[in-house]
Design a protein around this motif. Structure first.
Motif, mmCIF file in Angstrom:
data_model
loop_
_atom_site.group_PDB
_atom_site.id
_atom_site.type_symbol
_atom_site.label_atom_id
_atom_site.label_comp_id
_atom_site.label_asym_id
_atom_site.label_seq_id
_atom_site.Cartn_x
_atom_site.Cartn_y
_atom_site.Cartn_z
ATOM 1 N N ASP A 13 -45.113 -10.286 -19.474
ATOM 2 C CA ASP A 13 -44.917 -9.412 -20.638
ATOM 3 C C ASP A 13 -46.256 -9.234 -21.360
ATOM 4 N N PRO A 14 -46.669 -7.991 -21.631
ATOM 5 C CA PRO A 14 -47.952 -7.763 -22.331
ATOM 6 C C PRO A 14 -48.008 -8.413 -23.707
ATOM 7 N N LYS A 15 -46.867 -8.617 -24.349
ATOM 8 C CA LYS A 15 -46.875 -9.219 -25.688
ATOM 9 C C LYS A 15 -47.456 -10.630 -25.636
ATOM 10 N N PHE A 16 -47.121 -11.381 -24.582
ATOM 11 C CA PHE A 16 -47.656 -12.731 -24.481
ATOM 12 C C PHE A 16 -49.155 -12.718 -24.168
ATOM 13 N N ALA A 17 -49.600 -11.682 -23.465
ATOM 14 C CA ALA A 17 -51.048 -11.558 -23.229
ATOM 15 C C ALA A 17 -51.786 -11.308 -24.541
ATOM 16 N N VAL A 18 -51.169 -10.498 -25.431
ATOM 17 C CA VAL A 18 -51.785 -10.251 -26.736
ATOM 18 C C VAL A 18 -51.814 -11.535 -27.567
ATOM 19 N N VAL A 19 -50.713 -12.296 -27.516
ATOM 20 C CA VAL A 19 -50.652 -13.556 -28.262
ATOM 21 C C VAL A 19 -51.712 -14.523 -27.749
ATOM 22 N N ALA A 20 -51.894 -14.586 -26.432
ATOM 23 C CA ALA A 20 -52.910 -15.485 -25.862
ATOM 24 C C ALA A 20 -54.310 -15.083 -26.308
ATOM 25 N N LYS A 21 -54.553 -13.794 -26.363
ATOM 26 C CA LYS A 21 -55.871 -13.318 -26.769
ATOM 27 C C LYS A 21 -56.138 -13.639 -28.233
ATOM 28 N N ARG A 22 -55.137 -13.409 -29.109
ATOM 29 C CA ARG A 22 -55.326 -13.645 -30.539
ATOM 30 C C ARG A 22 -55.435 -15.138 -30.844
ATOM 31 N N SER A 23 -54.707 -15.978 -30.134
ATOM 32 C CA SER A 23 -54.741 -17.415 -30.420
ATOM 33 C C SER A 23 -55.873 -18.129 -29.705
ATOM 34 N N GLY A 24 -56.524 -17.479 -28.768
ATOM 35 C CA GLY A 24 -57.603 -18.106 -28.039
ATOM 36 C C GLY A 24 -57.117 -19.115 -27.006
ATOM 37 N N GLN A 25 -55.859 -19.013 -26.580
ATOM 38 C CA GLN A 25 -55.303 -19.931 -25.588
ATOM 39 C C GLN A 25 -55.003 -19.150 -24.305
ATOM 40 N N ASN A 26 -54.763 -19.893 -23.242
ATOM 41 C CA ASN A 26 -54.458 -19.226 -21.980
ATOM 42 C C ASN A 26 -52.982 -18.823 -21.933
ATOM 43 N N MET A 27 -52.675 -17.991 -20.949
ATOM 44 C CA MET A 27 -51.321 -17.437 -20.824
ATOM 45 C C MET A 27 -50.290 -18.530 -20.544
ATOM 46 N N ALA A 28 -50.652 -19.535 -19.737
ATOM 47 C CA ALA A 28 -49.709 -20.603 -19.400
ATOM 48 C C ALA A 28 -49.296 -21.379 -20.646
ATOM 49 N N SER A 29 -50.247 -21.635 -21.556
ATOM 50 C CA SER A 29 -49.913 -22.370 -22.777
ATOM 51 C C SER A 29 -48.980 -21.558 -23.655
ATOM 52 N N VAL A 30 -49.214 -20.241 -23.731
ATOM 53 C CA VAL A 30 -48.346 -19.379 -24.540
ATOM 54 C C VAL A 30 -46.925 -19.390 -23.998
ATOM 55 N N ILE A 31 -46.749 -19.275 -22.654
ATOM 56 C CA ILE A 31 -45.420 -19.265 -22.053
ATOM 57 C C ILE A 31 -44.733 -20.604 -22.275
ATOM 58 N N ALA A 32 -45.486 -21.707 -22.181
ATOM 59 C CA ALA A 32 -44.897 -23.029 -22.380
ATOM 60 C C ALA A 32 -44.413 -23.218 -23.808
ATOM 61 N N VAL A 33 -45.219 -22.781 -24.787
ATOM 62 C CA VAL A 33 -44.808 -22.898 -26.190
ATOM 63 C C VAL A 33 -43.595 -22.020 -26.462
ATOM 64 N N TRP A 34 -43.565 -20.838 -25.872
ATOM 65 C CA TRP A 34 -42.419 -19.932 -26.050
ATOM 66 C C TRP A 34 -41.133 -20.560 -25.497
ATOM 67 N N ALA A 35 -41.216 -21.237 -24.348
ATOM 68 C CA ALA A 35 -40.044 -21.901 -23.773
ATOM 69 C C ALA A 35 -39.554 -23.017 -24.680
ATOM 70 N N MET A 36 -40.486 -23.786 -25.275
ATOM 71 C CA MET A 36 -40.080 -24.846 -26.189
ATOM 72 C C MET A 36 -39.443 -24.284 -27.445
ATOM 73 N N LEU A 37 -39.931 -23.127 -27.921
ATOM 74 C CA LEU A 37 -39.322 -22.488 -29.088
ATOM 75 C C LEU A 37 -37.905 -22.010 -28.782
ATOM 76 N N LEU A 38 -37.677 -21.476 -27.582
ATOM 77 C CA LEU A 38 -36.330 -21.030 -27.202
ATOM 78 C C LEU A 38 -35.362 -22.212 -27.126
ATOM 79 N N GLU A 39 -35.812 -23.337 -26.578
ATOM 80 C CA GLU A 39 -34.948 -24.508 -26.522
ATOM 81 C C GLU A 39 -34.618 -25.013 -27.927
ATOM 82 N N ARG A 40 -35.612 -24.980 -28.810
ATOM 83 C CA ARG A 40 -35.371 -25.402 -30.186
ATOM 84 C C ARG A 40 -34.348 -24.491 -30.850
ATOM 85 N N ALA A 41 -34.466 -23.188 -30.640
ATOM 86 C CA ALA A 41 -33.532 -22.233 -31.236
ATOM 87 C C ALA A 41 -32.131 -22.389 -30.650
#
Length: 369
Positions: A13-41
C-alpha cells in the motif's frame, strides 16, 4: 481466539510507503507496527481503539531504535490511518461477513431442525392415537347416542310383540341392550303350536371389536426421515454384507445418540479400505454391519496374513475340506508306502506268505494263532 481481517495488498500500500518516508523507518518496521496496532484494537473493550499502546515495548519487541514506534504512529496519524485514538474505518474494514458456505450451512441446519420438529409432532400424534386405541373396550364400542326416532321404533315394536302374546318375562330374562329393532323377526324357534305366530328375539351377529393385536406393531427402529438416514445409507451402500439393515440402522442411531459415532466419511473410508486390503474380508469373513459398528470397526487396521517362511501358510478359521485331487494323492502315497514295505519284507528273507500280513504303513502284522 480472536481474529481480525488483513487485507490483501497491505504490504504494498502506498500509504505505508509514505509513512515510512516521513518517519525515517523502513517499510518492514512500518508494517510490523501496523500489525501490532491492529491486534491492540481487536483486543480492546471498545473494538478499534488503541489507547495505552506501548511504543517502548514495541521498539524492544521489534528490535527498533528508541522512539521509532512513536514516530511511525505520528506519521500514521498525519496520513489519516489513526484518528482520535482509533483505527480509521475500523468497523467498515473489520465487519465480519459470513461467506456463502456458512450461510448455506446455517440454512440447511434450520431446515433440519424444522423437519425434526415436524417429525416429533407426527410421532406424538401417532402415540396418542395408539394410546386411545388401546383403551377401546366393547362397552365403549357401543353407541349410547340413540335418537328419539329409534326409541319410538323400539316402543312400537315392543307393543307389537306384547300384543302377539309373547311372554315378556321370558324376553326380559335374556336382555340384549343395544339390539336394534330390525333384529326382531316373526319366526318361531322351539315354541309350542299356540305360540307359533309369536315373534322370536334373535341374537344379532356382530363382528368382534378391533383389538390392539390386530393393529400394526410399532418397532423401535428410528424413522427413515431422520437426517442421519442419508449418512447411514451412504455407508450401507459400500458395505460388503447387505444383511441386517434395520439392526445396523438401530445401532447407528444408538452410537449417534451417545456421541461416540465417527463422521460418516471416516466410516465410509474405513469400510472401503478394509474391503480392499483386509485378507479376512477378502475371504468373505465380514461381520454384519451392526456388529461392526458396535465394535467401532472404523478404528481397525486391515489385517494382512503373514507370509509363509517354511511349510504351509498358517490360516485362521475352520479347516477347509480336502479336494478330490488331495485325497487321490494321499491314497497314492499310502499305496507307495505299502509297496516299499512289501519289498523290504521280501528282501530280508520273508516268503510271499508274509505279504498278506503287511500293514498299510509298512509294518508287519502279528501272525494269527
Amino acid at each position: 481466539m480472536e481474529w481480525l481481517k488483513w487485507f490483501v495488498g497491505a504490504t504494498t500500500d502506498p500509504k505505508f510507503a509514505v509513512v515510512a518516508k516521513r518517519s525515517g523507518q523502513n517499510m518492514a518496521s512500518v508494517i510490523a507496527v501496523w500489525a501490532m496496532l491492529l491486534e491492540r484494537a481487536g483486543q480492546a473493550d471498545e473494538r478499534g481503539r488503541i489507547d495505552g499502546f506501548d511504543c517502548e515495548g514495541a521498539d524492544t519487541v521489534l528490535g527498533l531504535e528508541d522512539g521509532a514506534a512513536c514516530s511511525i504512529m505520528q506519521a500514521m496519524q498525519a496520513k489519516g490511518l489513526i484518528d482520535g485514538g482509533c483505527i480509521t474505518n475500523w468497523d467498515k474494514r473489520q465487519r465480519r461477513e459470513e461467506p456463502e458456505a456458512v450461510k448455506e450451512r446455517k440454512r440447511l441446519q434450520r431446515e433440519r431442525e424444522k423437519l425434526a420438529a415436524e417429525l416429533a409432532t407426527l410421532e406424538k400424534a401417532r402415540a396418542e392415537v395408539l394410546a386411545a386405541s388401546r383403551n377401546v373396550t366393547p362397552c365403549h364400542a357401543e353407541s349410547h347416542d340413540v335418537t328419539d326416532v329409534t326409541h319410538k321404533r323400539r316402543e312400537d315394536k315392543k307393543e307389537e310383540i306384547q300384543g302377539g302374546g309373547y311372554n315378556a318375562g321370558a324376553r326380559d330374562a335374556h336382555p340384549m341392550p343395544g339390539t336394534p329393532p330390525e333384529q326382531f323377526r316373526g319366526e318361531p324357534d322351539g315354541l309350542n303350536s299356540a305360540d307359533s305366530g309369536s315373534a322370536v328375539l334373535v341374537q344379532p351377529f356382530s363382528e368382534p371389536p378391533a383389538t390392539v393385536s390386530s393393529m400394526p406393531k410399532r418397532t423401535d427402529c428410528p424413522s427413515k426421515g431422520n437426517p442421519q438416514w442419508q449418512c447411514f445409507l451412504s455407508c450401507w451402500q459400500v458395505y460388503p454384507v447387505k444383511q441386517g439393515q434395520e439392526a445396523a440402522w438401530r445401532e447407528w442411531m444408538r452410537l449417534h445418540g451417545n456421541g461416540t459415532l465417527a463422521e460418516p466419511y471416516v466410516i465410509r473410508d474405513a469400510i472401503i479400505l478394509l474391503a480392499q486390503e483386509d485378507s479376512r474380508w477378502q475371504r468373505g469373513k465380514v461381520p454384519n454391519m451392526a456388529k461392526w459398528l458396535n465394535g467401532k470397526g472404523w478404528n481397525d487396521c486391515p489385517y494382512v496374513e503373514p507370509a509363509a517362511s517354511q511349510g504351509n501358510v498358517p490360516r485362521d478359521g475352520p479347516p477347509v475340506a480336502r479336494t478330490q485331487a488331495q485325497r487321490n494323492r494321499q491314497n497314492l502315497e499310502g499305496l507307495a508306502a505299502f509297496v516299499r514295505a512289501a519289498e523290504q519284507e521280501l528282501t530280508h528273507g520273508n516268503t510271499t506268505a508274509h505279504i498278506g500280513r503287511i500293514g498299510t504303513h509298512g509294518h508287519s502284522l502279528p501272525a494269527a494263532n
